[in-house]
Design an enzyme around this catalytic site. Structure first.
Site, PDB file in Angstrom:
ATOM      1  N   LYS A  22       0.683  -1.166   0.032  1.00 59.15           N
ATOM      2  CA  LYS A  22      -0.055  -0.066   0.065  1.00 59.15           C
ATOM      3  C   LYS A  22       0.898   1.010   0.123  1.00 59.15           C
ATOM      4  O   LYS A  22       0.802   2.292  -0.982  1.00 59.15           O
ATOM      5  CB  LYS A  22      -0.891  -0.167   1.195  1.00 59.15           C
ATOM      6  CG  LYS A  22      -1.603   1.188   1.260  1.00 59.15           C
ATOM      7  CD  LYS A  22      -2.409   1.233   2.661  1.00 59.15           C
ATOM      8  CE  LYS A  22      -1.677   1.866   3.982  1.00 59.15           C
ATOM      9  NZ  LYS A  22      -1.367   2.984   4.290  1.00 59.15           N
ATOM     10  N   CYS A 118      -4.400  12.801  12.052  1.00 66.34           N
ATOM     11  CA  CYS A 118      -5.350  11.324  11.916  1.00 66.34           C
ATOM     12  C   CYS A 118      -5.303  11.001  13.330  1.00 66.34           C
ATOM     13  O   CYS A 118      -4.611  11.522  14.286  1.00 66.34           O
ATOM     14  CB  CYS A 118      -4.896  10.378  11.028  1.00 66.34           C
ATOM     15  SG  CYS A 118      -3.346   9.711  11.428  1.00 66.34           S
ATOM     16  N   ARG A 123       0.615  14.761  12.449  1.00 65.58           N
ATOM     17  CA  ARG A 123       0.911  14.692  10.809  1.00 65.58           C
ATOM     18  C   ARG A 123       1.386  15.689  10.411  1.00 65.58           C
ATOM     19  O   ARG A 123       0.468  15.917   9.073  1.00 65.58           O
ATOM     20  CB  ARG A 123       0.118  13.502  10.558  1.00 65.58           C
ATOM     21  CG  ARG A 123      -0.653  12.389  11.116  1.00 65.58           C
ATOM     22  CD  ARG A 123       0.375  11.554  11.374  1.00 65.58           C
ATOM     23  NE  ARG A 123       0.969  10.589   9.953  1.00 65.58           N
ATOM     24  CZ  ARG A 123       0.400   9.534   9.500  1.00 65.58           C
ATOM     25  NH1 ARG A 123      -0.604   9.325   9.932  1.00 65.58           N
ATOM     26  NH2 ARG A 123       1.009   9.173   8.300  1.00 65.58           N
ATOM     27  N   PRO A 124       2.133  16.574  10.641  1.00 69.00           N
ATOM     28  CA  PRO A 124       2.387  17.819   9.937  1.00 69.00           C
ATOM     29  C   PRO A 124       3.145  17.425   8.583  1.00 69.00           C
ATOM     30  O   PRO A 124       3.874  16.275   8.679  1.00 69.00           O
ATOM     31  CB  PRO A 124       3.129  18.676  10.887  1.00 69.00           C
ATOM     32  CG  PRO A 124       3.940  17.796  11.494  1.00 69.00           C
ATOM     33  CD  PRO A 124       2.869  16.508  11.806  1.00 69.00           C
ATOM     34  N   ASP A 126       5.395  19.805   7.470  1.00 68.55           N
ATOM     35  CA  ASP A 126       6.421  21.113   7.378  1.00 68.55           C
ATOM     36  C   ASP A 126       7.779  20.669   6.457  1.00 68.55           C
ATOM     37  O   ASP A 126       8.368  21.411   5.559  1.00 68.55           O
ATOM     38  CB  ASP A 126       6.708  21.486   8.743  1.00 68.55           C
ATOM     39  CG  ASP A 126       7.386  20.542   9.726  1.00 68.55           C
ATOM     40  OD1 ASP A 126       6.379  19.510   9.781  1.00 68.55           O
ATOM     41  OD2 ASP A 126       8.370  20.735  10.247  1.00 68.55           O
ATOM     42  N   ASP A 308       4.479   0.566  12.000  1.00 71.89           N
ATOM     43  CA  ASP A 308       3.380   0.031  11.331  1.00 71.89           C
ATOM     44  C   ASP A 308       3.237  -1.417  11.842  1.00 71.89           C
ATOM     45  O   ASP A 308       2.193  -1.815  11.473  1.00 71.89           O
ATOM     46  CB  ASP A 308       3.445   0.015  10.113  1.00 71.89           C
ATOM     47  CG  ASP A 308       3.510   1.498   9.377  1.00 71.89           C
ATOM     48  OD1 ASP A 308       3.659   1.744   8.066  1.00 71.89           O
ATOM     49  OD2 ASP A 308       3.114   2.461  10.054  1.00 71.89           O
ATOM     50  N   ARG A 400      -8.596  -0.384   4.367  1.00 71.92           N
ATOM     51  CA  ARG A 400      -7.709   0.751   3.920  1.00 71.92           C
ATOM     52  C   ARG A 400      -6.271  -0.044   3.579  1.00 71.92           C
ATOM     53  O   ARG A 400      -5.840   0.569   2.891  1.00 71.92           O
ATOM     54  CB  ARG A 400      -7.488   2.283   4.777  1.00 71.92           C
ATOM     55  CG  ARG A 400      -8.723   2.679   5.287  1.00 71.92           C
ATOM     56  CD  ARG A 400      -8.155   3.932   5.728  1.00 71.92           C
ATOM     57  NE  ARG A 400      -7.339   4.834   5.281  1.00 71.92           N
ATOM     58  CZ  ARG A 400      -6.520   5.746   5.514  1.00 71.92           C
ATOM     59  NH1 ARG A 400      -6.933   6.421   6.908  1.00 71.92           N
ATOM     60  NH2 ARG A 400      -5.730   6.352   5.129  1.00 71.92           N
TER      61      ARG A 400
HETATM   62  C1  EPZ Z   1       4.667   6.792   6.273  1.00 71.40           C
HETATM   63  O1  EPZ Z   1       3.848   7.906   6.838  1.00 71.40           O
HETATM   64  C2  EPZ Z   1       3.518   5.643   6.140  1.00 71.40           C
HETATM   65  N1  EPZ Z   1       2.402   5.984   5.325  1.00 71.40           N
HETATM   66  C3  EPZ Z   1       3.104   5.275   7.360  1.00 71.40           C
HETATM   67  O2  EPZ Z   1       2.089   4.089   7.452  1.00 71.40           O
HETATM   68  C4  EPZ Z   1       4.205   5.212   8.200  1.00 71.40           C
HETATM   69  O3  EPZ Z   1       3.833   4.684   9.584  1.00 71.40           O
HETATM   70  C5  EPZ Z   1       5.152   6.252   8.198  1.00 71.40           C
HETATM   71  O4  EPZ Z   1       5.443   6.529   6.920  1.00 71.40           O
HETATM   72  C6  EPZ Z   1       6.429   5.869   9.429  1.00 71.40           C
HETATM   73  O5  EPZ Z   1       7.195   4.719   8.515  1.00 71.40           O
HETATM   74  C7  EPZ Z   1       2.517   6.130   3.788  1.00 71.40           C
HETATM   75  O6  EPZ Z   1       3.385   5.669   3.403  1.00 71.40           O
HETATM   76  C8  EPZ Z   1       1.331   6.437   3.240  1.00 71.40           C
HETATM   77  P1  EPZ Z   1       6.734  10.084   8.197  1.00 71.40           P
HETATM   78  P2  EPZ Z   1       4.483   9.438   6.636  1.00 71.40           P
HETATM   79  O7  EPZ Z   1       6.836  11.341   7.175  1.00 71.40           O
HETATM   80  O8  EPZ Z   1       5.215   9.970   5.494  1.00 71.40           O
HETATM   81  C9  EPZ Z   1       6.549  13.595  11.671  1.00 71.40           C
HETATM   82  C10 EPZ Z   1       0.263   2.945   8.019  1.00 71.40           C
HETATM   83  O9  EPZ Z   1      -0.316   2.251   8.913  1.00 71.40           O
HETATM   84  N2  EPZ Z   1       6.618  14.404  10.516  1.00 71.40           N
HETATM   85  O10 EPZ Z   1       7.805   9.245   7.944  1.00 71.40           O
HETATM   86  O11 EPZ Z   1       3.524  10.435   6.849  1.00 71.40           O
HETATM   87  C11 EPZ Z   1       5.161  12.925  11.668  1.00 71.40           C
HETATM   88  O12 EPZ Z   1       4.382  13.587  12.296  1.00 71.40           O
HETATM   89  C12 EPZ Z   1       0.739   4.294   7.779  1.00 71.40           C
HETATM   90  O13 EPZ Z   1       0.294   2.245   6.517  1.00 71.40           O
HETATM   91  C13 EPZ Z   1       6.714  15.869  10.827  1.00 71.40           C
HETATM   92  O14 EPZ Z   1       7.101  16.250  11.815  1.00 71.40           O
HETATM   93  O15 EPZ Z   1       5.506   9.352   7.963  1.00 71.40           O
HETATM   94  C14 EPZ Z   1       5.635  11.579  12.511  1.00 71.40           C
HETATM   95  O16 EPZ Z   1       5.574  11.623  13.575  1.00 71.40           O
HETATM   96  C15 EPZ Z   1       0.632   5.122   9.151  1.00 71.40           C
HETATM   97  N3  EPZ Z   1       6.794  16.889   9.703  1.00 71.40           N
HETATM   98  C16 EPZ Z   1       6.915  11.238  11.860  1.00 71.40           C
HETATM   99  O17 EPZ Z   1       7.416  12.570  11.176  1.00 71.40           O
HETATM  100  C17 EPZ Z   1       6.561  16.309   8.287  1.00 71.40           C
HETATM  101  O18 EPZ Z   1       6.670  17.268   7.209  1.00 71.40           O
HETATM  102  C18 EPZ Z   1       7.064  10.113  10.636  1.00 71.40           C
HETATM  103  O19 EPZ Z   1       6.258  10.610   9.702  1.00 71.40           O
HETATM  104  C19 EPZ Z   1       6.503  14.951   7.896  1.00 71.40           C
HETATM  105  C20 EPZ Z   1       6.503  14.098   9.343  1.00 71.40           C
END
Ligand code: EPZ
Length: 421
Positions: A22, A118, A123-124, A126, A308, A400
């Site tokens: 996914k 969510c 989930r910012p 930035d 995950d 999902r």
């Molecule tokens: C991806 O989410 C996955 N989703 C998530 O899977 C997965 O848990 C996550 O990566 C970590 O491996 C998809 O690929 C669609 P991140 P993503 O950016 O990209 C913070 C599932 O169950 N952050 O690595 O959103 C954020 O808040 C889902 O399949 C910022 O602060 O993850 C989080 O605490 C859930 N600013 C951490 O980093 C930003 O601009 C990890 O986020 C981006 C992220």
């Protein structure tokens, strides 16, 4: 709404096919926006998130044709007609933010709704925005939308990620393929889904090095062509079903499973008393003998233990011998499955980002509520080995990210059915 009813029963034996990832598909699909030529994805998973993203791409003027019962997605962005990714779609699926980079790189403008938070965190985005600004994008946040411009196109730049964000790395990587000059992504995410995206972009003509490491270098090109790309195996679905025989006993073969996708997870399974061996068709998993042993788990960016799979591992450790400490370092609110597991008799103490699980002999079936995608499947796994019947409500979360759960688990002997509430 639907519920899933699971009745604890004996061992599980047989084979479970693992679908395409996914989280790879959700970043591969926006890549179609980068090119006028067709992009076809094979081994695509049949999930509601994929349908949601298809609708978003079509709202931008892309064509998305689902073939072979949804396992093939034939896409074309020859004629884009809009730059607006509307809140109504983005709010349903946060990964929609991944259209921002490619849309901006291809057309020089994009208006994308901020995805909002969510259940598991704020989930910012930035880091996504900072990366695009480092490539010369002009961004304005207004009325809940990102208004992005790149007059004269994006330019190669140096991006230093404060955190190895998966999504921000994916957005920046896609944008950099068409930027003028060289882009370097420092502290980039290393997940297998990033490597899969880079493989697809290279097949389209992109010049990318270092994917899978913390430093990715991209030499921008004037245009990208089309490609046909096979979506990588879903390592989270794989890890989820590897736990089924760990809960119940027996031996299950995960078709298409690969150890390299889950090395840290497999190390923890070994320490917990679960054997994982490579077979001609994938991976075979069985309990070594007796009870599961307690182990400590800390979630980290790849190649660390995947966040995950934290909920699923917690569910297993509820009946381990001893006390386990789980630290959730990626998201700020990812223990919502704990109170539901406690309804089944688990002993869990949650304090901030740390959950301490004291193993009990057996869980008892109970009505429980799914709160997010991975929590929902952890409750189903717990029900497989619990005494009596477990009814998991709000299983739309499940749809999902997991295709055909009832069929896959029934296929190895689980007593599981889906009912209308
Ligand atoms: C991806 O989410 C996955 N989703 C998530 O899977 C997965 O848990 C996550 O990566 C970590 O491996 C998809 O690929 C669609 P991140 P993503 O950016 O990209 C913070 C599932 O169950 N952050 O690595 O959103 C954020 O808040 C889902 O399949 C910022 O602060 O993850 C989080 O605490 C859930 N600013 C951490 O980093 C930003 O601009 C990890 O986020 C981006 C992220």
């Amino acid at each position: 709404m639907d519920s899933i009813i699971v009745t604890g029963n004996g061992e599980l034996n047989g084979q479970i096919p693992i679908a395409g990832a996914k989280n790879a598909c959700l970043t591969l699909m926006p890549a179609t926006l980068l090119s006028e030529e067709p992009l076809t994805l094979t081994n695509a998973p049949r999930l509601s998130d994929i349908a949601t993203l298809s609708a978003l791409l079509e709202s931008l003027g892309a064509e998305v044709t689902s073939l072979a019962d949804g396992k093939v997605l034939a896409m074309s962005s020859h004629n884009l007609t809009s730059h607006l990714a509307h809140y109504d779609i983005v709010r349903k699926m946060r990964a929609s933010i991944l259209v921002l980079g490619p849309l901006l790189a291809r057309t020089g403008q994009a208006v994308v709704s901020l995805p909002g938070g969510c259940a598991i965190g704020a989930r910012p985005v930035d880091l996504h925005l900072k990366a695009l600004e480092a490539m010369g994008a002009e961004l304005e946040l207004k009325d809940g939308y990102v208004h992005a411009q790149a007059k004269g196109g994006l330019k190669g730049g140096i991006v230093d990620f404060a955190f190895a964000s998966v999504g921000a790395t994916e957005n920046a990587l896609m944008a950099a393929t068409l930027a003028k000059g060289t882009t370097v992504l420092n502290n980039a995410a290393r997940e297998p889904e990033i490597v899969d995206l880079a493989d697809c972009l290279r097949a389209m003509g992109a010049q990318i090095d270092g994917d899978g490491t913390s430093t990715i270098t991209v030499q921008g090109v004037d245009r990208l062509g089309g490609a046909t790309h096979q979506v990588v195996t879903d390592r989270i679905e794989l890890g989820t079903y590897m736990l089924a025989p760990a809960f119940c006993g027996g031996e299950v073969e995960l078709l298409g499973g690969r150890i390299d996708l889950l090395a840290a997870f497999c190390e923890k399974l070994d320490a917990a008393g679960i054997s994982v061996s490579e077979s001609d068709n994938g991976l075979k998993v069985a309990r070594k003998n007796g009870r599961i042993h307690a182990v400590d788990v800390t979630t980290e960016p790849f190649p660390g233990f995947p966040t995950d799979l934290q909920a699923q591992m917690m569910a297993l450790l509820c009946t381990a011998e001893g006390t386990s400490v789980l630290e959730e370092k990626i998201f700020e609110n990812r223990f919502m499955h704990a109170p539901e597991l406690m309804r089944m008799g688990a002993q869990i103490d949650v304090s901030g980002g740390t959950a301490t699980v004291t193993g009990v002999e057996k869980l008892r079936g109970a009505p429980v509520m799914a709160t997010d995608l991975r929590a929902s499947v952890s409750l189903i796994l717990a029900g497989l080995a619990a005494e009596g019947e477990t009814r998991v409500g709000r299983v739309y979360h499940l749809d999902r990210g997991y295709e055909q759960v009832v069929r896959k688990l029934s296929g190895v002997g689980a007593h599981i059915e889906r009912v209308k509430d």
